[in-house]
Write a protein that holds these residues in place. Structure first.
Motif, PDB file in Angstrom:
ATOM      1  N   THR A  63       0.816  -1.213   0.000  1.00  0.00           N
ATOM      2  CA  THR A  63       0.000   0.000   0.000  1.00  0.00           C
ATOM      3  C   THR A  63       0.849   1.261   0.000  1.00  0.00           C
ATOM      4  N   ARG A  64       2.139   1.143   0.256  1.00  0.00           N
ATOM      5  CA  ARG A  64       3.006   2.313   0.341  1.00  0.00           C
ATOM      6  C   ARG A  64       3.470   2.720  -1.055  1.00  0.00           C
ATOM      7  N   ALA A  65       3.246   3.962  -1.414  1.00  0.00           N
ATOM      8  CA  ALA A  65       3.689   4.477  -2.716  1.00  0.00           C
ATOM      9  C   ALA A  65       5.082   5.073  -2.584  1.00  0.00           C
ATOM     10  N   ALA A  66       5.885   4.930  -3.623  1.00  0.00           N
ATOM     11  CA  ALA A  66       7.227   5.501  -3.612  1.00  0.00           C
ATOM     12  C   ALA A  66       7.148   7.020  -3.631  1.00  0.00           C
ATOM     13  N   THR A  67       8.099   7.663  -2.966  1.00  0.00           N
ATOM     14  CA  THR A  67       8.167   9.114  -2.946  1.00  0.00           C
ATOM     15  C   THR A  67       9.426   9.568  -3.670  1.00  0.00           C
ATOM     16  N   GLU A  68       9.558  10.900  -3.854  1.00  0.00           N
ATOM     17  CA  GLU A  68      10.725  11.437  -4.551  1.00  0.00           C
ATOM     18  C   GLU A  68      12.014  11.210  -3.766  1.00  0.00           C
ATOM     19  N   ASP A  69      11.891  10.995  -2.449  1.00  0.00           N
ATOM     20  CA  ASP A  69      13.075  10.776  -1.621  1.00  0.00           C
ATOM     21  C   ASP A  69      13.573   9.335  -1.676  1.00  0.00           C
ATOM     22  N   ASP A  70      12.780   8.440  -2.232  1.00  0.00           N
ATOM     23  CA  ASP A  70      13.166   7.031  -2.295  1.00  0.00           C
ATOM     24  C   ASP A  70      14.117   6.783  -3.460  1.00  0.00           C
ATOM     25  N   ASP A  71      15.007   5.789  -3.282  1.00  0.00           N
ATOM     26  CA  ASP A  71      15.763   5.256  -4.408  1.00  0.00           C
ATOM     27  C   ASP A  71      14.877   4.210  -5.081  1.00  0.00           C
ATOM     28  N   VAL A  72      14.471   4.488  -6.294  1.00  0.00           N
ATOM     29  CA  VAL A  72      13.548   3.604  -7.010  1.00  0.00           C
ATOM     30  C   VAL A  72      14.333   2.803  -8.036  1.00  0.00           C
ATOM     31  N   TYR A  73      14.146   1.484  -8.013  1.00  0.00           N
ATOM     32  CA  TYR A  73      14.852   0.607  -8.942  1.00  0.00           C
ATOM     33  C   TYR A  73      13.844  -0.077  -9.855  1.00  0.00           C
ATOM     34  N   HIS A  74      14.310  -0.408 -11.039  1.00  0.00           N
ATOM     35  CA  HIS A  74      13.401  -0.907 -12.071  1.00  0.00           C
ATOM     36  C   HIS A  74      14.047  -2.065 -12.833  1.00  0.00           C
ATOM     37  N   PHE A  75      13.232  -3.067 -13.152  1.00  0.00           N
ATOM     38  CA  PHE A  75      13.674  -4.230 -13.927  1.00  0.00           C
ATOM     39  C   PHE A  75      13.175  -4.108 -15.365  1.00  0.00           C
ATOM     40  N   ILE A  76      14.040  -4.425 -16.312  1.00  0.00           N
ATOM     41  CA  ILE A  76      13.614  -4.534 -17.709  1.00  0.00           C
ATOM     42  C   ILE A  76      14.233  -5.792 -18.312  1.00  0.00           C
ATOM     43  N   ALA A  77      13.682  -6.224 -19.436  1.00  0.00           N
ATOM     44  CA  ALA A  77      14.136  -7.450 -20.079  1.00  0.00           C
ATOM     45  C   ALA A  77      14.694  -7.164 -21.462  1.00  0.00           C
ATOM     46  N   TYR A  78      15.680  -7.960 -21.851  1.00  0.00           N
ATOM     47  CA  TYR A  78      16.215  -7.947 -23.211  1.00  0.00           C
ATOM     48  C   TYR A  78      16.199  -9.382 -23.727  1.00  0.00           C
ATOM     49  N   THR A  79      15.740  -9.561 -24.946  1.00  0.00           N
ATOM     50  CA  THR A  79      15.729 -10.897 -25.525  1.00  0.00           C
ATOM     51  C   THR A  79      15.663 -10.806 -27.048  1.00  0.00           C
ATOM     52  N   SER A  80      16.039 -11.888 -27.703  1.00  0.00           N
ATOM     53  CA  SER A  80      15.955 -11.966 -29.163  1.00  0.00           C
ATOM     54  C   SER A  80      14.631 -12.616 -29.539  1.00  0.00           C
ATOM     55  N   ILE A  81      13.839 -11.891 -30.323  1.00  0.00           N
ATOM     56  CA  ILE A  81      12.544 -12.410 -30.794  1.00  0.00           C
ATOM     57  C   ILE A  81      12.462 -12.175 -32.285  1.00  0.00           C
ATOM     58  N   ASN A  82      12.197 -13.233 -33.025  1.00  0.00           N
ATOM     59  CA  ASN A  82      12.099 -13.119 -34.488  1.00  0.00           C
ATOM     60  C   ASN A  82      13.339 -12.453 -35.076  1.00  0.00           C
ATOM     61  N   SER A  83      14.509 -12.860 -34.568  1.00  0.00           N
ATOM     62  CA  SER A  83      15.809 -12.363 -35.041  1.00  0.00           C
ATOM     63  C   SER A  83      15.984 -10.862 -34.851  1.00  0.00           C
ATOM     64  N   THR A  84      15.337 -10.330 -33.823  1.00  0.00           N
ATOM     65  CA  THR A  84      15.466  -8.918 -33.472  1.00  0.00           C
ATOM     66  C   THR A  84      15.730  -8.802 -31.977  1.00  0.00           C
ATOM     67  N   LEU A  85      16.646  -7.907 -31.605  1.00  0.00           N
ATOM     68  CA  LEU A  85      16.930  -7.673 -30.194  1.00  0.00           C
ATOM     69  C   LEU A  85      15.945  -6.644 -29.662  1.00  0.00           C
ATOM     70  N   TYR A  86      15.114  -7.078 -28.699  1.00  0.00           N
ATOM     71  CA  TYR A  86      14.110  -6.198 -28.128  1.00  0.00           C
ATOM     72  C   TYR A  86      14.417  -5.884 -26.672  1.00  0.00           C
ATOM     73  N   GLU A  87      14.152  -4.643 -26.307  1.00  0.00           N
ATOM     74  CA  GLU A  87      14.126  -4.213 -24.909  1.00  0.00           C
ATOM     75  C   GLU A  87      12.656  -4.138 -24.514  1.00  0.00           C
ATOM     76  N   LEU A  88      12.282  -4.860 -23.457  1.00  0.00           N
ATOM     77  CA  LEU A  88      10.886  -4.925 -23.038  1.00  0.00           C
ATOM     78  C   LEU A  88      10.768  -4.280 -21.661  1.00  0.00           C
ATOM     79  N   ASP A  89      10.214  -3.084 -21.658  1.00  0.00           N
ATOM     80  CA  ASP A  89      10.094  -2.270 -20.451  1.00  0.00           C
ATOM     81  C   ASP A  89       8.645  -1.807 -20.352  1.00  0.00           C
TER      82      ASP A  89
END
Length: 304
Positions: free
Chosen positions: A154-180
């Motif tokens: 229930t706690r929302a991040a604030t501007e004072d927080d260090d916010v971290y984020h996960f993204i994925a990279y993979t090859s699909i149909n012979s193309t390198l995609y970033e999925l965020d």
């Protein structure tokens, strides 16, 4: 609306056992220490990588990504889901790799059913469907650290927080995609076959890291690979097999510790120490308290 999502660590053991509880078979995550293609190749069959980084707060969405190009057509042709809820990005990045590798990977009946159900949805509705999946949310939350003091659902991040984020990279149909899921569409980083992935992904990651000050080192990279125990058995490599089995045993122990709430244990330990001091006779408890206060004052003075 389903319950909230807790944060989970970017940890190979957490991710590996999370996907196994979701029904995925013969897949493992391994942490990468260096950005070297050879290190990736040594892991065997690679399905993609998950990248964790500090999210720049205050950054506004753009019609043009800082690297690569948005592929809006691909948003409907591959599995791409918008991130619609806080703290779900770790599991969402994992699924962004695995649900696009269905056929190469046995993702299990539950995830295959989820993919089939959501396949005709636009990305925002896919994201809502993922966020409201009781199964995925419950498995995700089962790998969160136990915290008796903060309800992260229930706690929302604030501007004072260090916010971290996960993204994925993979090859699909012979193309390198970033999925965020925070971006409006998959990001196309150019031609890339599965075999070329170890070479093609490294410069993309290097360019992303280069956007940060040289003092920023809080990055983490996990490779999604075929379970190395399978190859070890195929080759009769007993040493490698034992090494991987030992790694799994350590992961089980670490995951058990993550889920355990130690507040009660610490409370009982302190009670035991106090009882012991009181049993030593009159004045022992007060002397112990004063000694502790003195050590605290000295540390404070040394830090000034």
């Amino acid at each position: 609306m389903s319950g909230g999502w807790n944060t989970i660590e970017s940890d190979a053991g957490v991710f590996t056992y999370l996907i196994e509880k979701l029904g995925v078979k013969d897949v493992q995550f391994d942490e990468l220490i260096t950005l070297e293609p050879d290190e990736l190749r040594q892991l065997g069959d690679i399905y993609g990588v998950i990248f964790l980084f500090k999210y720049p707060t205050g950054e506004k969405p753009s019609d043009v990504p800082k690297d690569g190009t948005f592929d809006h057509d691909a948003a409907n042709d591959i599995f791409f889901a918008a991130q619609t809820i806080q703290n779900a990005c770790g599991t969402q990045a994992i699924l962004s790799v695995l649900l696009n590798k269905d056929g190469e990977v046995d993702i299990g009946n539950e995830l295959r059913g989820f993919k089939t159900f959501s396949s005709e949805f636009p990305p925002d509705l896919r994201g809502e469907t993922l966020s409201n999946s009781d199964l995925i949310r419950e498995v995700h939350n089962s790998f969160a650290r136990s915290s008796p003091f903060i309800d992260e659902t229930t706690r929302a991040a604030t501007e004072d927080d260090d916010v971290y984020h996960f993204i994925a990279y993979t090859s699909i149909n012979s193309t390198l995609y970033e999925l965020d899921g925070l971006q409006p569409a998959p990001i196309n980083h150019g031609p890339c076959t599965v075999s070329e992935f170890p070479e093609k992904i490294i410069p993309v990651l290097q360019r992303r890291i280069a956007r940060y000050p040289a003092t920023e080192i809080r990055f983490n990279l996990l490779a999604c690979v075929r379970d190395p125990r399978i190859r070890a058995r195929e080759l009769g490599d007993q040493e490698k097999l034992e090494e991987e089995e030992h790694k799994r045993t350590e992961w089980l122990w670490e995951n058990a510790l993550r889920r355990h709430n130690f507040v009660g244990f610490v409370g009982e330990l302190l009670k035991g120490v106090v009882r012991d001091k009181l049993a030593q006779g009159e004045g022992a408890y007060e002397k112990w308290i004063e000694e502790a206060k003195g050590r605290t004052r000295r540390r404070a003075q040394q830090g000034q």
